[in-house]
Design a protein around this motif. Sequence first.
Motif: not given
Length: 239
Positions: A42-43, A46, A79-80, A83, A168, A171, A183
Motif C-alpha cells: 500500500a505504501s 500510494s 496521497a499521504e 487514510e 484521489a 481511489r 489501497a
Amino acid sequence: MSDPLAPLLALDDVAAAVKSAQDAVFAVHRLPANLRDGSATASEASVRAARSSAGIEGASLDVSDVVSDPVLAGALRVAEALESILPTWRRAPLQALARLHLLAAADLVSDQDSLGRPVSGAGPRLELLAQLITGATSVPGAVLSAVVHGELLALKPFGSADGVVARAAARLSMIATGLDPKALTVPEVAYFRRITKYHAAASAFASGAPDGISEWLLFSCEAIESGAKEARSISDAAG
C-alpha cells in the motif's frame, strides 16, 4: 427508490469488465504478503499513484522534484492524507473533496481563500454525486469509482488541481466500497501510460451519451485490472 446507476451495468460488456476488474483486485488482496499485512504494498502503491496522477497533469515523476514542482507536491500531500480523509469521505464527501483540493492546490492558487471552494454552478452536481457516494446506489465499486472519477473530471469543480482531486476521489471510492480496502492497486499508472486514451475516454463520458459512458467504464475497469497487476509486481518485490 430505483438505483440511478443500475442501468450502467446493462451497457454492452460493462458487467463482464466489472467482474474481471474485481477478480483481479481480490486476487492481489489474497496474496500471502497482503493477507498478512499489505502495508508495504500500500505504501509503494500510494507513491506510484501520486506520481502518476501528477504526471498526467504534466508534472515531474521524480519525487526529488517535490520542492520545485507544486503539482507533484500537491499529489503527494493528497496521497499521504487519504487514510485520514477516508472517514469523512464515507459520511461527508463534499467536505472530503474540499480537503483534497486544499492539499492538492495549496501551491497553485494565489487566493488561498479559494481553496476547497467549488466554482459557481458546481454545487448541484456535487450534491448529486455526494448522494451516490453516501448510499444512493449499490452498484459495484468499480462502477461507482469510475462515475466519481469521470464526473469530477467533467465538472472541474474547483478550477485548479481538479484532475488530482478526481483521481484521489476515485481511489477513496475504491477503498470505501470494499473493492480495494487496503489501497493496494495503482490504476493511476495505467491512466498515465495511456494518457491519450484516458483523456479521450473522459471526454466521451462527459458527453453523457450511452456509448461514451460505456467507453469510460470499460477503460476504467481495464485500468483497475492493470493497477492490480502493478500491485502484484510491488507485492512480489516486497517479498
